[in-house]
Design a protein around this motif. Structure first.
Motif, PDB file in Angstrom:
ATOM      1  N   HIS A 124      -0.960 -43.807  53.673  1.00  0.00           N
ATOM      2  CA  HIS A 124       0.207 -43.416  52.863  1.00  0.00           C
ATOM      3  C   HIS A 124       0.041 -43.842  51.402  1.00  0.00           C
ATOM      4  O   HIS A 124      -0.603 -44.837  51.088  1.00  0.00           O
ATOM      5  CB  HIS A 124       1.507 -43.951  53.456  1.00  0.00           C
TER       6      HIS A 124
ATOM      7  N   ASP B  90      -0.771 -52.769  50.675  1.00  0.00           N
ATOM      8  CA  ASP B  90      -0.005 -51.816  51.497  1.00  0.00           C
ATOM      9  C   ASP B  90       0.397 -50.622  50.646  1.00  0.00           C
ATOM     10  O   ASP B  90       1.497 -50.570  50.148  1.00  0.00           O
ATOM     11  CB  ASP B  90       1.215 -52.505  52.104  1.00  0.00           C
ATOM     12  N   MET B  91      -0.471 -49.586  50.514  1.00  0.00           N
ATOM     13  CA  MET B  91      -1.811 -49.665  51.002  1.00  0.00           C
ATOM     14  C   MET B  91      -2.779 -49.009  50.024  1.00  0.00           C
ATOM     15  O   MET B  91      -3.598 -48.189  50.389  1.00  0.00           O
ATOM     16  CB  MET B  91      -1.924 -49.076  52.421  1.00  0.00           C
TER      17      MET B  91
ATOM     18  N   GLU C  97       5.789 -42.948  54.251  1.00  0.00           N
ATOM     19  CA  GLU C  97       5.621 -43.853  55.401  1.00  0.00           C
ATOM     20  C   GLU C  97       6.629 -44.991  55.363  1.00  0.00           C
ATOM     21  O   GLU C  97       7.138 -45.422  56.393  1.00  0.00           O
ATOM     22  CB  GLU C  97       4.194 -44.412  55.427  1.00  0.00           C
ATOM     23  N   GLU C  98       6.913 -45.468  54.170  1.00  0.00           N
ATOM     24  CA  GLU C  98       7.777 -46.648  54.054  1.00  0.00           C
ATOM     25  C   GLU C  98       9.227 -46.365  54.428  1.00  0.00           C
ATOM     26  O   GLU C  98      10.022 -47.284  54.558  1.00  0.00           O
ATOM     27  CB  GLU C  98       7.678 -47.242  52.635  1.00  0.00           C
TER      28      GLU C  98
ATOM     29  N   GLU D 205      -3.716 -48.740  57.722  1.00  0.00           N
ATOM     30  CA  GLU D 205      -2.761 -49.753  57.256  1.00  0.00           C
ATOM     31  C   GLU D 205      -3.549 -51.043  57.023  1.00  0.00           C
ATOM     32  O   GLU D 205      -4.594 -51.254  57.631  1.00  0.00           O
ATOM     33  CB  GLU D 205      -1.673 -49.996  58.316  1.00  0.00           C
ATOM     34  N   PRO D 206      -3.032 -51.921  56.154  1.00  0.00           N
ATOM     35  CA  PRO D 206      -3.755 -53.166  55.904  1.00  0.00           C
ATOM     36  C   PRO D 206      -3.835 -54.039  57.151  1.00  0.00           C
ATOM     37  O   PRO D 206      -3.054 -53.907  58.077  1.00  0.00           O
ATOM     38  CB  PRO D 206      -2.909 -53.853  54.833  1.00  0.00           C
TER      39      PRO D 206
HETATM   40 ZN   LIG Z   1       1.853 -49.450  54.914  1.00  0.00          ZN
END
Ligand SMILES: [Zn+2]
Length: 380
Positions: free
Chosen positions: A80, A109-110, A143-144, A168-169
């Motif tokens: 994202h 992130d990210m 995404e968030e 993702e991290p």
């Molecule tokens: Zn993320």
């Protein structure tokens, strides 16, 4: 084998990371997210990738990316471009770094993952691997907030794929995510009837009083041992201290472990929302399950084993665990697509002002993703 130098690559990855971090791209900031999208599109096009825009009116445009020479692109990578930080964050605290860590809004992130993903593919092309032809990427923009707008695109692309790699991290220890709880998000709007609370209170119908009953019932749904949590995270309402409140509002967050719980608790929330606790009020509930819980399958176990093997070859020991938060991996996993999550660089304090990325993990995570694509892209 083409020319490749990891030291040069690290310098370039950091430069790209700095550039990406220094563009505000909070989910609700369409121009900002679109600016990040434009930078990434340009980089992918320079590597021979075909970049298609999935245009959005309210959010940034999502990107669907495959190589011009793609053959059966069935390894889906999802990353994202949005962050949780509003416009102005970069001005207040732009990208910075010290010996070990890089800082700035969305650094791990990210945006770090955006940089390592691009360089993993760039590396594969440089060394003459064919595996990049098997990749399809979705770079999404919401995404968030639960991928409400990009969900359709992700699911459509997942159905065309054998594997889903979610970048993702990773946490500071390098843990990979093998499962995530599912979640739902709801906005509850309550309408009452306004009246002067001193002069003629009997004419009023308090939306706030109605909401108060509902909040207690919603929180009582939480069943921690079963992994179900319901939280009312934001409330608002009323117009003045001496007015019976004509309106009230609440934001509700649901987390659960299983698909059965998702159906059950979505239903219970709807029941509570629809009940009339104060006669004369009315309610409207908007929202639903945004992320089904991930499911563990033979395929996902096998994919995890492959990641562990490839990491071991690079000298890294990988641990997998289930976590409470959701990601786009929930969407791909729920479709039965073997999914691994947390393949991005390592860091911590996500969504906070002191979010950081461990610089020494940029190259290792680029190598791991490249090795994984190579392995999955050449197996038959
Ligand atoms: Zn993320």
């Amino acid at each position: 084998m083409g020319k490749w130098n990891w030291e040069t690559a690290e310098t370039e990855i950091l430069a790209l990371l700095e550039r990406l971090v220094n563009i505000d791209s909070g989910t609700f900031d369409k121009p900002g997210v679109d600016a990040v999208r434009a930078v990434l599109a340009q980089h992918y096009e320079a590597l021979g990738f075909k970049v298609e825009k999935d245009e959005q009116t309210e959010r940034g445009d999502n990107l669907l990316i495959t190589h011009k020479d793609a053959v059966d692109p069935d390894i889906l990578i999802v990353a994202h471009m949005d962050t949780v930080f509003p416009q102005g964050t970069v001005a207040a605290r732009p990208f910075s770094r010290d010996e070990q860590r890089a800082y700035g809004p969305g650094v791990v992130d990210m945006k770090g993952s955006q940089a390592t993903t691009l360089y993993a593919l760039k590396y594969l092309i440089a060394i003459g691997s064919e595996a990049y032809r098997r990749v399809r990427l979705v770079l999404n923009t919401d995404e968030e907030i639960g991928s409400v707008h990009s969900r359709r695109l992700i699911e459509e692309q997942a159905k065309l794929s054998r594997y889903a790699l979610i970048v993702e991290p990773s946490d500071d220890a390098g843990t990979l995510v093998t499962g995530r709880r599912g979640g739902g998000k709801y906005d509850l709007h309550i309408r009452g009837v306004a009246a002067h609370s001193g002069a003629e209170p009997e004419k009023g119908r308090s939306a706030i009083a109605d909401l108060a009953h509902k909040i207690v019932k919603l929180h009582a749904l939480t069943d921690a041992p079963s992994g179900v949590h319901v939280n009312v995270g934001i409330v608002a309402g009323g117009t003045s201290g001496n007015t019976i409140a004509p309106n009230a509002f609440a934001k509700i967050d649901l987390r659960m472990e299983t698909a059965e719980q998702a159906i059950e608790y979505d239903g219970r929330i709807r029941e509570i929302a629809a009940a009339v606790d104060i006669e004369g009020t009315s309610t409207e509930l908007i929202g639903g399950i945004t992320r089904p819980p991930t499911i563990r399958t033979e395929g996902s176990d096998r994919l995890f084993a492959i990641v562990v093997e490839e990491a071991a070859k690079l000298g890294e020991t990988i641990i997998g665990k289930n976590v409470g938060s959701g990601s786009d991996g929930n969407l791909t996993s729920a479709l039965g697509i073997p999914t691994i999550d947390g393949l991005g660089p390592r860091g911590g304090n996500l969504h906070e002002a002191d979010e950081y990325l461990r610089i020494d993990t940029l190259v290792p995570r680029t190598k791991l993703l490249a090795a994984l694509i190579e392995r999955l892209g050449t197996e038959k």
